[in-house]
Motif scaffolding. Structure first.
Motif, PDB file in Angstrom:
ATOM      1  N   GLY A  36      67.811  22.291  -9.106  1.00  0.00           N
ATOM      2  CA  GLY A  36      68.229  22.915  -7.854  1.00  0.00           C
ATOM      3  C   GLY A  36      69.646  23.413  -7.978  1.00  0.00           C
ATOM      4  N   GLU A  37      70.210  23.793  -6.838  1.00  0.00           N
ATOM      5  CA  GLU A  37      71.602  24.214  -6.777  1.00  0.00           C
ATOM      6  C   GLU A  37      72.457  23.001  -6.434  1.00  0.00           C
ATOM      7  N   ALA A  38      73.462  22.713  -7.251  1.00  0.00           N
ATOM      8  CA  ALA A  38      74.352  21.578  -7.003  1.00  0.00           C
ATOM      9  C   ALA A  38      75.354  21.940  -5.910  1.00  0.00           C
ATOM     10  N   VAL A  39      75.343  21.171  -4.816  1.00  0.00           N
ATOM     11  CA  VAL A  39      76.273  21.364  -3.710  1.00  0.00           C
ATOM     12  C   VAL A  39      76.795  19.992  -3.289  1.00  0.00           C
ATOM     13  N   PHE A  40      77.934  19.966  -2.618  1.00  0.00           N
ATOM     14  CA  PHE A  40      78.462  18.680  -2.181  1.00  0.00           C
ATOM     15  C   PHE A  40      78.591  18.642  -0.667  1.00  0.00           C
ATOM     16  N   ARG A 124      83.595  12.198  -7.572  1.00  0.00           N
ATOM     17  CA  ARG A 124      84.845  12.912  -7.289  1.00  0.00           C
ATOM     18  C   ARG A 124      85.086  13.985  -8.347  1.00  0.00           C
ATOM     19  N   ALA A 125      84.892  13.625  -9.617  1.00  0.00           N
ATOM     20  CA  ALA A 125      85.071  14.601 -10.698  1.00  0.00           C
ATOM     21  C   ALA A 125      84.045  15.727 -10.580  1.00  0.00           C
ATOM     22  N   LEU A 126      82.804  15.379 -10.232  1.00  0.00           N
ATOM     23  CA  LEU A 126      81.766  16.384 -10.085  1.00  0.00           C
ATOM     24  C   LEU A 126      82.093  17.335  -8.937  1.00  0.00           C
ATOM     25  N   THR A 127      82.552  16.785  -7.817  1.00  0.00           N
ATOM     26  CA  THR A 127      82.906  17.621  -6.669  1.00  0.00           C
ATOM     27  C   THR A 127      84.068  18.554  -7.008  1.00  0.00           C
ATOM     28  N   ARG A 128      85.077  18.045  -7.683  1.00  0.00           N
ATOM     29  CA  ARG A 128      86.206  18.903  -8.086  1.00  0.00           C
ATOM     30  C   ARG A 128      85.721  20.020  -9.005  1.00  0.00           C
ATOM     31  N   HIS A 129      84.798  19.703  -9.884  1.00  0.00           N
ATOM     32  CA  HIS A 129      84.261  20.723 -10.795  1.00  0.00           C
ATOM     33  C   HIS A 129      83.556  21.825  -9.999  1.00  0.00           C
ATOM     34  N   LEU A 130      82.760  21.430  -9.000  1.00  0.00           N
ATOM     35  CA  LEU A 130      82.041  22.415  -8.201  1.00  0.00           C
ATOM     36  C   LEU A 130      82.999  23.234  -7.333  1.00  0.00           C
ATOM     37  N   ARG A 131      84.070  22.625  -6.857  1.00  0.00           N
ATOM     38  CA  ARG A 131      85.066  23.378  -6.084  1.00  0.00           C
ATOM     39  C   ARG A 131      85.757  24.416  -6.959  1.00  0.00           C
ATOM     40  N   GLU A 132      86.031  24.056  -8.195  1.00  0.00           N
ATOM     41  CA  GLU A 132      86.749  24.967  -9.087  1.00  0.00           C
ATOM     42  C   GLU A 132      85.834  26.042  -9.671  1.00  0.00           C
ATOM     43  N   ARG A 133      84.612  25.665 -10.023  1.00  0.00           N
ATOM     44  CA  ARG A 133      83.700  26.591 -10.697  1.00  0.00           C
ATOM     45  C   ARG A 133      82.678  27.215  -9.750  1.00  0.00           C
ATOM     46  N   ARG A 275      72.959  40.607   9.845  1.00  0.00           N
ATOM     47  CA  ARG A 275      72.224  41.691   9.187  1.00  0.00           C
ATOM     48  C   ARG A 275      71.585  42.638  10.211  1.00  0.00           C
ATOM     49  N   ALA A 276      71.054  42.100  11.298  1.00  0.00           N
ATOM     50  CA  ALA A 276      70.425  42.938  12.312  1.00  0.00           C
ATOM     51  C   ALA A 276      71.424  43.904  12.931  1.00  0.00           C
ATOM     52  N   LEU A 277      72.683  43.484  13.007  1.00  0.00           N
ATOM     53  CA  LEU A 277      73.725  44.335  13.589  1.00  0.00           C
ATOM     54  C   LEU A 277      74.296  45.330  12.587  1.00  0.00           C
ATOM     55  N   GLY A 278      73.934  45.172  11.307  1.00  0.00           N
ATOM     56  CA  GLY A 278      74.411  46.096  10.292  1.00  0.00           C
ATOM     57  C   GLY A 278      75.476  45.554   9.374  1.00  0.00           C
ATOM     58  N   PHE A 279      75.831  44.275   9.526  1.00  0.00           N
ATOM     59  CA  PHE A 279      76.810  43.658   8.632  1.00  0.00           C
ATOM     60  C   PHE A 279      76.121  43.165   7.361  1.00  0.00           C
ATOM     61  N   GLY A 280      76.907  42.969   6.307  1.00  0.00           N
ATOM     62  CA  GLY A 280      76.369  42.387   5.085  1.00  0.00           C
ATOM     63  C   GLY A 280      76.523  40.876   5.082  1.00  0.00           C
ATOM     64  N   THR A 281      75.967  40.249   4.073  1.00  0.00           N
ATOM     65  CA  THR A 281      76.158  38.814   3.843  1.00  0.00           C
ATOM     66  C   THR A 281      76.574  38.612   2.392  1.00  0.00           C
ATOM     67  N   PHE A 282      77.173  37.463   2.110  1.00  0.00           N
ATOM     68  CA  PHE A 282      77.618  37.169   0.756  1.00  0.00           C
ATOM     69  C   PHE A 282      77.542  35.676   0.499  1.00  0.00           C
ATOM     70  N   LYS A 283      77.508  35.320  -0.767  1.00  0.00           N
ATOM     71  CA  LYS A 283      77.432  33.908  -1.157  1.00  0.00           C
ATOM     72  C   LYS A 283      78.836  33.329  -1.267  1.00  0.00           C
ATOM     73  N   LEU A 284      79.050  32.203  -0.627  1.00  0.00           N
ATOM     74  CA  LEU A 284      80.324  31.500  -0.727  1.00  0.00           C
ATOM     75  C   LEU A 284      80.440  30.809  -2.080  1.00  0.00           C
ATOM     76  N   LYS A 285      81.668  30.561  -2.504  1.00  0.00           N
ATOM     77  CA  LYS A 285      81.872  29.945  -3.814  1.00  0.00           C
ATOM     78  C   LYS A 285      81.216  28.579  -3.897  1.00  0.00           C
ATOM     79  N   TYR A 286      81.452  27.739  -2.889  1.00  0.00           N
ATOM     80  CA  TYR A 286      80.804  26.422  -2.879  1.00  0.00           C
ATOM     81  C   TYR A 286      80.302  26.017  -1.496  1.00  0.00           C
ATOM     82  N   GLY A 287      80.443  26.874  -0.514  1.00  0.00           N
ATOM     83  CA  GLY A 287      79.835  26.641   0.788  1.00  0.00           C
ATOM     84  C   GLY A 287      80.564  25.624   1.650  1.00  0.00           C
TER      85      GLY A 287
END
Length: 383
Positions: A36-40, A124-133, A275-287
């Protein structure tokens, strides 16, 4: 996802990120392999609601709180009928849960539902890695799944071959199979048609508390299905996946906007409105995930502590009113950590949306007023 039975004495396990970094620990929950996608998530409580939130479908959740499982698992707090996370990562599982409502351990619940997890790693190390990468694909492997001929390189290859979240169309995998009704509590005041893109159970309950009968419809519902219910309002729920793929919900919402029916969207529903109003969407770095995110309601200036679970956001201008096919629109809420759009509203018809979770399960109750705002829109339309 493939799973075996729960491993006795905590089988060895390894977590492998798509960039090659790995963490070794012990199995937690089911033994096997998952992707899956790793998120914290930064919540210190509410793990049962997190696990059963359909918005976490195909995500491996890393808990930043070091001790997880303290209150066990009960049968009252789930937000849906099953656990939706693809995998679960904790530092130190509770050995003995303590809560008067607990009926089994979290480890037992994960194993019973086939959810592969890992414990005993440096979260903690894993979370820092996901924040940075940034959030990335991940695999958890335990028991026989560790015994491939190519070793860890083979596990990494499996992770890199797994599907990405960007471009994923997932709401059809979590929506209800059939329509159902959540009756109003007390006197019925309104009927709301709710489009289930991955709805949490507490959301229709919050509306029911306000005298709303909620008629929940599958994600593939048509505009005719919605208006066959003669709704006073229409609701679009939270849900998983990339909003850029959600063409049917966007078209459905445009049909509602054309009829100027009071409309409310949460989380994925906010992105659909964008999107219905005509704006775009984008993926956040780590949400944003957890129950401690500061958001400002720009219509009142009030700052709220709010519950979040989103990896995508709406790309709308923060400081100007935009002209759309449905009238003027503006950003109503913004995250104070990073200026991400957290809410939209139309100025010329009764429609608004929020990127976070005002149903507060689990989480703070600062945003409960948004359900009252929806009621006010329906009252105004009826008048």
């Amino acid at each position: 996802m493939t799973t075996a039975t729960r491993g006795a004495l905590r089988a060895p396990a390894v977590l492998v990120l798509e960039d090659g970094r790995s963490f070794r620990g012990r199995a937690y929950g089911a033994v096997g392999e998952t992707f899956g996608e790793a998120v914290f998530s930064t919540g210190m409580t509410g793990y049962q609601e997190t696990l059963t939130d359909p918005s976490y479908h195909r995500q491996v959740v890393v808990m930043t709180a070091p001790h997880v499982g303290n209150t066990g698992v009960n049968d009252e707090d789930p937000e849906s009928k099953r656990i939706w996370v693809s995998g679960y990562v904790v530092r130190e599982p509770a050995r003995i849960p303590s809560n008067w409502r607990s009926v089994r351990t979290l480890d037992e619940e994960l194993a019973a539902q086939g959810v592969v997890g890992i414990s005993g790693i440096d979260t903690r190390a894993l979370t820092r890695h996901l924040r940075e990468r940034g959030a990335m694909r991940v695999g958890i492997f335990s028991g026989p799944a560790l015994d491939g001929p190519a070793g860890e390189a083979g596990l990494l290859a499996k992770v890199q071959a797994s599907p990405q979240m960007k471009g994923a169309d997932l709401c059809g995998e979590v929506t209800t199979g059939e329509p159902y009704t959540v009756p109003a509590i007390g006197t019925k005041r309104f009927t709301v048609a709710a489009v289930d893109l991955g709805i949490k159970g507490m959301t229709p309950h919050r509306m029911a508390e306000r005298g709303i009968e909620v008629r929940v419809l599958p994600a593939n519902a048509t505009i005719e299905d919605i208006y066959a219910l003669s709704p006073d309002g229409v609701f679009f729920s939270n849900g998983p996946g990339d909003p850029a793929t959600a063409d049917h919900p966007v078209a459905l919402m445009r049909g509602v906007l054309e009829r100027k029916t009071p409309l409310f969207g949460i989380c994925f529903g906010n992105q659909i409105l964008g999107r219905a109003l005509g704006f775009g969407t984008f993926k956040l770095k780590y949400g944003h995930r957890g129950i401690n995110q500061p958001v400002q309601d720009r219509t009142t200036g009030k700052v709220e502590v709010t519950a979040h679970n989103h990896g995508f956001a709406v790309d709308a201008p923060l400081d100007k009113v935009s002209d759309t096919p449905y009238g003027r629109a503006e950003v109503s809420h913004v995250c104070l950590n990073d200026n991400v759009v957290e809410g939209l509203q139309l100025l010329d018809q009764p429609a608004f949306s929020i990127q976070y979770h005002p149903e507060a399960a689990a989480g703070p109750h600062d945003a409960a007023y948004l359900f009252d705002r929806f009621v006010s829109l329906m009252e105004g339309q009826r008048a």
